[in-house]
Design a protein around this motif. Structure first.
Motif, short mmCIF file in Angstrom:
data_model
loop_
_atom_site.label_atom_id
_atom_site.label_comp_id
_atom_site.label_asym_id
_atom_site.label_seq_id
_atom_site.Cartn_x
_atom_site.Cartn_y
_atom_site.Cartn_z
N GLN A 284 0.81 -1.23 0.00
CA GLN A 284 0.00 0.00 0.00
C GLN A 284 0.84 1.28 0.00
O GLN A 284 0.30 2.37 -0.11
CB GLN A 284 -0.94 0.02 1.20
CG GLN A 284 -2.17 -0.87 1.03
CD GLN A 284 -3.18 -0.64 2.14
OE1 GLN A 284 -2.83 -0.48 3.30
NE2 GLN A 284 -4.46 -0.60 1.77
N SER B 32 -6.96 5.76 6.57
CA SER B 32 -7.88 5.61 5.45
C SER B 32 -9.16 4.99 6.01
O SER B 32 -9.12 4.17 6.91
CB SER B 32 -7.25 4.67 4.42
OG SER B 32 -8.24 4.20 3.53
N GLU C 162 -8.39 6.87 -1.01
CA GLU C 162 -8.28 6.29 -2.37
C GLU C 162 -9.18 7.05 -3.34
O GLU C 162 -8.77 7.39 -4.45
CB GLU C 162 -8.67 4.81 -2.35
CG GLU C 162 -7.58 3.94 -1.76
CD GLU C 162 -8.03 2.50 -1.60
OE1 GLU C 162 -8.68 1.97 -2.53
OE2 GLU C 162 -7.75 1.92 -0.54
N ALA D 286 -2.75 8.09 -2.98
CA ALA D 286 -3.54 7.98 -1.74
C ALA D 286 -2.66 8.14 -0.50
O ALA D 286 -3.04 8.79 0.48
CB ALA D 286 -4.26 6.63 -1.70
#
Lengths: 190, 533
Positions: free
Chosen positions: A13, A96, A128, A140
């Motif tokens: 990520q 997130s 995102e 992101a």
């Protein structure tokens, strides 16, 4: 003056890019830094974390002691919860809001929501979607960095912006601009 | 990163070659050297080796020729190169050799927690065990110089938390020149019994010098407690022996808590006798803080007198297994750290898994389909990304022990009557340690089916070159597997019927067969495509 930050998420990520930008800013400001990373098997879609320690004095341990982290910066909401015992009582969670579900027993929405609501200080956004809408779906993590900027404290928002520019410089001006746009988007989320 | 500091330290110390097989947490050392302009300019050898034994032996050859060589591996690699390593202490070295053993306490990416300091003690060679990234860098020049001074290889013991942790490091302005070529004239390299006996006596005689060097080493120091500190500082303050990275955790804890202690920092072995004597003179409790196994704790029971009570991992003062943390070290010192938030109750474990689209997935789908028909059959696994085939959703593997063991365990199981006995091994693992086992099976025509799942790289450690790429069919045939029983397939869902048919046929062939599913690793493919853009 010190800041202990846990960066976390799921392998792939991009948490290490966040660490690199913060580290670059801190080093430029003459702060001491230690950053422990995870490599190897766990990077394959498993949970990953990095301990980032910044200080104007000497740092001994590469790992953050329990209860000492000032910030948890997470690319994934459930992963943010994994490290709560490391967070100080008045620590901040910046995450997130969008689950990354690659396991069969991922917690139910309501349970996850309740756990996040129970946190003392929470900042979250669908990073995102924000990055995609800004035309930079890979940015992101820079939205998340923007959200964290005001809480990092030991380096200023301007220092972070400049560091971001230096880190992405070799990828060209367009990439720098796109990532700065994402970073600025994050700044506006409180 | 600690690994990068080590690599740069070695280059600046006039390195002529690094010899290594990839293994977490040591891989980045060799990668850093491969990418460094100075290494390219000087033509420093840095290509990956087939396994740790070939690496250690090649380094020994470079040392024989008078040049400085670095050998890097994860801790279990020490098992693979042990023959060459232990005997290198008997031959001695000409050019300096530093053997980096990157230990993995807590088994972040490993199958055991073995402590490489045991190997060094067994071979009777010195160990450097850095606490910080700066020490990692500084030690390399000292370790090479010391290796040449005492004529022995030096073990550099790293642990995961230092190997993979970053900090700023001050480096030298100028790199030392590599040694000139001067091959040894010494007969001591020929370990015939008559010569080996003399060499062994020489090695024993060196031990006193090694202890003296440890006593004088700047990396070992006894730090007296601060005057007037609080609890625990009555007439006899607590004494601590902090080895390598443990120093950081002890200092972190002492900084936070109100405990005063006398701390012996140990970063060069054998243990410094004079400093131990100083601990003994004071007496009382001696807490040994060391990452990995209780190597020093065991030694201190013999080294210190009855005046001292030695505590550590063996006595329960620290956990017997797992890596040190600032938390368990603080607890051992009786320091109460601030409490964090309670652990969350909604957490689910997120184990690593094979990448989407990975060829190993198709191999396991096919194997599972066929093995369903043979409930008494077993699939013996090996070490790499594909070990994840032991976990759900595949749960294919019956074993995973050490590099190459899939083939030899399948052979032994077949000898005992297990049918079908199938081995699955990756391409890099096969050339590392699988070929000799396949020769055993071929020589006896043992009824096993060997699947070499070839993704054209050493994937688990991040995609390093694999020694046998493009040679596997030839290798298997040369080892004695009949050509008609060596098959290459492309592991894709579209080819499932062909793959399962071949597996089924080869299981029923009463001899050794090899099936090579070949498709590039998704991670390296992604990188190659990005490069092309």
């Amino acid at each position: 003056m010190k800041k202990d930050i846990i960066l976390c998420g799921v392998g792939g990520q991009g948490i290490l890019s966040i660490a690199t930008v913060i580290g670059e800013a801190a080093t430029k400001e003459g702060l001491t830094l230690k950053q422990a990373e995870v490599h190897g098997m766990s990077q394959r879609g498993g949970d990953v974390q990095s301990n980032l320690r910044l200080s104007d004095g000497e740092i001994f341990s590469d790992l953050i002691p329990l209860g000492c982290a000032d910030l948890i910066i997470s690319m994934e909401p459930m992963e943010a919860l994994r490290y709560l015992p490391y967070l100080s009582k008045d620590g901040v969670v910046i995450t997130s809001s969008k689950p990354f579900v690659n396991i069969p027993n991922y917690p139910a929405d309501a349970a996850l929501e309740a756990a996040l609501q129970a946190l003392p200080k929470l900042v979250r956004a669908d990073i995102e979607t924000l990055a995609r809408e800004a035309g930079n779906p890979k940015g992101a993590n820079m939205v998340l960095l923007g959200m964290a900027a005001a809480h990092i404290g030991v380096v200023s928002t301007d220092d972070l912006r400049a560091a971001l520019g230096r880190i992405f410089a070799r990828k060209g001006e367009a990439i720098v601009a796109a990532n700065l746009q994402c970073f600025d988007l994050g700044l506006s989320i409180l | 990163m600690g690994d990068e500091a080590l690599a740069l330290g070695a280059l600046h110390a006039g390195l002529s070659g690094v010899y290594a097989y990839p293994g977490t947490p040591s891989t980045e050392i060799t990668e850093f050297i491969q990418a460094h302009p100075l290494a390219q300019e000087r033509g420093v050898h840095s290509r990956w080796c087939t396994n740790e034994k070939t690496a250690m032996e090649a380094a020994l050859g470079m040392s024989y020729a008078g040049k400085r060589a670095l050998v890097c591996m994860k801790h279990v690699g020490m098992n693979v190169c042990a023959d060459a390593f232990v005997n290198s202490a008997v031959t001695g070295v000409n050019g300096g050799i530093v053997v980096v053993a990157a230990d993995d306490p807590s088994m972040h990416s490993s199958q055991n927690e073995q402590d490489s300091r045991f190997y060094a003690k067994f071979a009777m060679v010195p160990v450097f065990e850095p606490a910080t990234q700066q020490e990692v860098y500084d030690m390399m020049a000292d370790a090479f110089a010391f290796s040449e001074k005492v004529g022995l290889p030096v073990v550099m013991r790293m642990v995961t938390r230092l190997a993979h942790s970053r900090a700023a490091v001050a480096v030298a302005d100028k790199a030392a020149e590599p040694n000139a070529l001067h091959p040894s004239e010494d007969r001591g390299w020929v370990l015939l019994p008559a010569i080996a006996r003399r060499q062994y006596v020489k090695l024993i005689d060196k031990q006193k010098t090694l202890v003296e060097a440890s006593e004088q080493s700047a990396y070992n120091r006894l730090v007296e407690p601060k005057a007037g500190a609080g609890a625990g500082s009555e007439d006899k303050p607590l004494q601590i022996v902090a080895c390598g990275i443990a120093w950081n955790y002890v200092m972190e804890a002492l900084q936070c808590g109100q405990v005063s202690a006398r701390v012996l920092k140990v970063s060069q072995y054998p243990l410094p006798a004079a400093q131990l004597k100083a601990l003994d003179e004071q007496g009382g409790e001696v807490l040994v803080v060391e990452d990995g196994q209780p190597v020093v704790e065991e030694l201190l029971h013999a080294e210190l007198s009855d005046k001292c009570t030695v505590v550590g991992r063996l006595t329960g003062a620290l956990p017997r297994t797992g890596e040190l943390t600032p938390d368990n070290v603080a607890a051992a010192l009786g320091i109460v750290m601030p409490e964090g938030l309670p652990a969350s109750e909604v957490l689910a474990a997120r184990p690593p898994q094979l990448c989407p689209g990975c060829g190993h997935r198709d191999v396991y789908t096919a194997l599972n389909k066929v093995m369903e028909e043979y409930p008494d059959g077993r699939v013996f696994g090996d070490i790499g990304c594909y070990t994840l085939g032991a976990l759900p959703p595949f749960k294919t593997l019956a074993s995973c022990v050490d590099m190459g063991a899939s083939i030899t365990m399948a052979k032994g199981a077949a000898d005992a009557g297990v049918f079908p006995a199938v081995a699955i091994i990756g391409d890099s693992t096969f050339t590392h340690s699988g070929m000799t086992g396949l020769l055993d099976a071929a020589n006896e025509n043992t009824p096993i089916t060997v699947v070499i799942s070839d993704n054209l790289t050493t994937a688990m450690t991040g995609g390093q070159d694999s020694a046998g790429t493009s040679k596997f069919e030839a290798i298997c045939i040369a080892l004695g597997v009949p050509a008609e029983h060596v098959h290459v397939v492309v592991p894709l869902p579209a080819n499932m019927e062909e793959i399962t048919r071949i597996i089924r046929e080869e299981i029923n062939y009463k001899g050794v067969s090899v099936i090579i599913p070949r498709r590039e690793c998704m991670q390296t493919l992604r990188r190659h495509l990005a490069k092309k853009k």
